[in-house]
Design a protein around this motif. Structure first.
Motif, mmCIF file in Angstrom:
data_model
loop_
_atom_site.group_PDB
_atom_site.id
_atom_site.type_symbol
_atom_site.label_atom_id
_atom_site.label_comp_id
_atom_site.label_asym_id
_atom_site.label_seq_id
_atom_site.Cartn_x
_atom_site.Cartn_y
_atom_site.Cartn_z
ATOM 1 N N TRP A 80 45.714 33.157 30.702
ATOM 2 C CA TRP A 80 45.290 34.218 31.493
ATOM 3 C C TRP A 80 45.878 35.447 31.181
ATOM 4 O O TRP A 80 45.139 36.322 31.224
ATOM 5 C CB TRP A 80 45.618 33.716 33.025
ATOM 6 C CG TRP A 80 45.082 35.026 33.985
ATOM 7 C CD1 TRP A 80 45.860 35.930 34.485
ATOM 8 C CD2 TRP A 80 43.760 35.375 34.231
ATOM 9 N NE1 TRP A 80 45.262 37.025 35.020
ATOM 10 C CE2 TRP A 80 43.740 36.518 34.941
ATOM 11 C CE3 TRP A 80 42.418 34.652 34.059
ATOM 12 C CZ2 TRP A 80 42.434 36.956 35.419
ATOM 13 C CZ3 TRP A 80 41.495 35.358 34.294
ATOM 14 C CH2 TRP A 80 41.483 36.631 35.016
ATOM 15 N N LYS A 81 47.086 35.497 30.732
ATOM 16 C CA LYS A 81 47.543 36.810 30.409
ATOM 17 C C LYS A 81 47.012 37.263 29.075
ATOM 18 O O LYS A 81 46.559 38.429 29.031
ATOM 19 C CB LYS A 81 49.160 36.638 29.908
ATOM 20 C CG LYS A 81 49.863 37.954 29.681
ATOM 21 C CD LYS A 81 51.217 37.664 29.310
ATOM 22 C CE LYS A 81 51.965 38.882 29.472
ATOM 23 N NZ LYS A 81 51.359 39.945 28.446
ATOM 24 N N SER A 436 44.183 47.372 36.501
ATOM 25 C CA SER A 436 44.720 46.247 37.068
ATOM 26 C C SER A 436 43.647 45.029 37.366
ATOM 27 O O SER A 436 42.335 45.231 37.415
ATOM 28 C CB SER A 436 45.221 46.515 38.508
ATOM 29 O OG SER A 436 44.318 46.788 39.487
ATOM 30 N N MET A 437 44.036 43.759 37.699
ATOM 31 C CA MET A 437 43.001 42.483 37.822
ATOM 32 C C MET A 437 43.734 41.765 39.033
ATOM 33 O O MET A 437 45.053 41.553 38.794
ATOM 34 C CB MET A 437 42.739 41.927 36.390
ATOM 35 C CG MET A 437 42.152 42.476 35.419
ATOM 36 S SD MET A 437 41.955 41.800 33.915
ATOM 37 C CE MET A 437 41.159 40.398 34.121
ATOM 38 N N VAL A 438 43.125 40.864 39.646
ATOM 39 C CA VAL A 438 43.670 39.784 40.438
ATOM 40 C C VAL A 438 43.397 38.606 39.257
ATOM 41 O O VAL A 438 42.760 38.421 38.416
ATOM 42 C CB VAL A 438 43.048 39.658 41.579
ATOM 43 C CG1 VAL A 438 43.410 40.214 42.364
ATOM 44 C CG2 VAL A 438 41.562 39.029 41.405
ATOM 45 N N PRO A 439 44.579 37.534 39.414
ATOM 46 C CA PRO A 439 44.467 36.373 38.476
ATOM 47 C C PRO A 439 43.328 35.409 38.886
ATOM 48 O O PRO A 439 43.633 34.055 39.451
ATOM 49 C CB PRO A 439 45.981 35.604 38.796
ATOM 50 C CG PRO A 439 46.475 36.477 40.114
ATOM 51 C CD PRO A 439 45.707 37.545 40.498
ATOM 52 N N GLY A 440 42.259 35.816 38.648
ATOM 53 C CA GLY A 440 41.056 34.847 38.830
ATOM 54 C C GLY A 440 39.821 35.728 38.475
ATOM 55 O O GLY A 440 39.635 36.816 37.991
ATOM 56 N N ALA A 441 38.505 34.943 38.385
ATOM 57 C CA ALA A 441 37.503 35.422 37.945
ATOM 58 C C ALA A 441 36.199 34.387 38.444
ATOM 59 O O ALA A 441 36.217 33.591 39.141
ATOM 60 C CB ALA A 441 37.476 35.286 36.546
#
Length: 469
Positions: A80-81, A436-441
């Motif tokens: 994910w990173k 920025s992003m949240v850890p999901g998609a």
């Protein structure tokens, strides 16, 4: 039911063998009728909540449910990173590109992007010289990404105008937590429910300087729009008003919202309306969806629009080709994520190659979306190939072509049981005070066997995406 997941397929999503083995055990030990029961429960709940969409071209008001698969897609934190760093790098460069082409146009003078982009239908001369707060044009971007192997990601396209689908990312997670709470006790799944809070903070951060408590609204075309559920959902989650054009008006150098307590000034408009319809005095004069005079206030700095007018020039598939060069030019970095190798049909030699290998390639309209206007050569009939060949020859510059990639698959519940289906990801990148992003998609899945088309309008479904800490 025994589920066979070979380790080379397990590693497609970069999850450690022991974690994926435990996941495979769960699938193996869960009776198929239990999974099907959970799927039916999810469908009933989604229908009750009203999580539907309307397909353009169908009878007005005829709504569909997007198929939801109860088997989540797993990604390791390490993977994910890599993916998120690459997506944020890409959006930083695209924002700089948009500022550049509406100001000094350095990248054009450097010869890295052709001057013909200034004739692009989504290039808005009205934005020339306009300084948007923080230099942010694409406040919300959806980057479509596919995986072809371990540490191998490709960007399919950039969605910068009015990217949709984040409501499904959030609702799919809620549904999985309701259906399978035991799995969330077993796995450390990164949260995504703070996305609306992050979005609201980013939108407030791009209000004009000096405004202490900016008023944010979400502007929708109305209930007949295919993504209206999402508009209402996001507004409710952020705690802001959902408005239509008729709810807003211009007075002086400001935009106001009609309320029961009288007019209230609006500082930031998260608009889900295309440029063409946002202001009948500047664009489509027949538009009943926009606000007369809105562009004048916007150009004069009286209100912020998210995303900015004119972002469409950066998410065209003909512009996509140049994003790696933008990253090098503006950031001085090498792209973290790769583009899919792309043929420009406006070039005679590449056009000829594509025509000679049409049955092997995917051909897309440069301004197409939703899976429309594209040809998947390996799945096309001779008649479809011949018809598409004529369409290409009538206007080659309207198309690009790409090889078919060996897309990763994920176990998916279908009528026959669990089977591999092709998937992609659309993470959402937010730009405001920072990127920025949240850890999901949003994970989209092609429900048909062998299909590479994941779009909901073409029968695709969705999955919850788990980033494992």
């Amino acid at each position: 039911m025994q589920v066979k997941l070979p380790f080379d397929e397990m590693l497609v999503d970069g999850v450690a063998r022991d974690i994926y083995a435990a996941y495979a055990d769960w699938l193996s030990n869960t009776p198929p009728e239990q999974l099907e029961s959970k799927r039916q429960e999810a469908e009933l709940l989604f229908r009750r909540v009203g999580i539907t969409f309307n397909v353009y071209g169908e009878t007005a008001g005829k709504e569909r449910l997007i198929p939801f698969d109860v088997v989540p897609r797993l990604l390791a934190a390490r993977e994910w990173k890599l993916l998120s760093d690459g997506a944020m790098q890409r959006v930083r460069a695209l924002n700089m590109f948009l500022h550049d082409i509406y100001h000094s146009q350095d990248i054009l003078r450097a010869g890295l992007v052709p001057n013909s982009i200034l004739a692009h239908p989504q290039y808005r001369p009205e934005m020339i010289g306009v300084n948007v707060p923080g230099g942010v044009y694409a406040h919300i971007a959806g980057i479509d990404i596919v995986r072809t192997g371990e540490d191998q990601f490709y960007v399919l396209e950039d969605n910068l105008r009015t990217p949709s689908g984040v409501s499904y990312m959030l609702e799919d997670r809620r549904m999985m937590m309701r259906l399978f709470p035991e799995l969330f006790r077993k796995y450390s799944v990164a949260p995504v429910e703070h996305y609306p809070h992050m979005l609201l903070n980013n939108l407030r951060a791009v209000a004009q300087p000096g405004i202490q408590e900016p008023t944010v609204v979400l502007m929708t075309p109305g209930a007949y729009n295919s993504a209206y559920f999402e508009h209402a959902f996001i507004a409710q989650q952020m705690g802001v008003e959902l408005v239509e054009g008729q709810d807003l008006f211009v007075r002086g150098n400001a935009v106001y919202m009609r309320t029961t307590e009288g007019p209230k000034r609006v500082d930031v408009i998260y608009r889900r309306i295309d440029d063409e319809f946002i202001d009948p005095l500047n664009f489509n004069p027949d538009s009943m969806l926009g606000v007369p005079g809105l562009m004048t206030v916007y150009r004069n700095g009286g209100v912020t629009l998210a995303n900015a007018v004119g972002t469409g020039v950066a998410d065209d598939k003909s512009t996509y080709i140049h994003v790696p060069a933008m990253i090098r030019f503006y950031l001085g970095e090498e792209p973290i994520l790769n583009n899919v190798p792309t043929y420009q049909l406006s070039k005679p030699d590449e056009l000829q190659y594509v025509l000679d290998h049409l049955a092997e390639l995917v051909v897309k309209e440069v301004q197409g979306s939703g899976g429309y206007g594209m040809l998947v050569g390996p799945a096309a009939s001779r008649k479809e190939l011949d018809e598409f060949r004529l369409r290409i020859l009538s206007c080659p510059s309207n198309y690009i072509a790409q090889p078919t990639l060996a897309l990763s698959t994920c176990p998916t519940l279908v009528e026959q049981g669990l089977a591999p289906r092709h998937v992609d990801l659309r993470p959402f990148v937010l730009s405001g005070k920072s990127v920025s992003m949240v850890p999901g998609a949003l994970c989209r899945v092609a429900m048909k066997e062998g299909s590479l088309v994941v779009n909901s309008s073409q029968g695709g479904g969705t999955k919850d995406t788990w980033v494992l800490n």
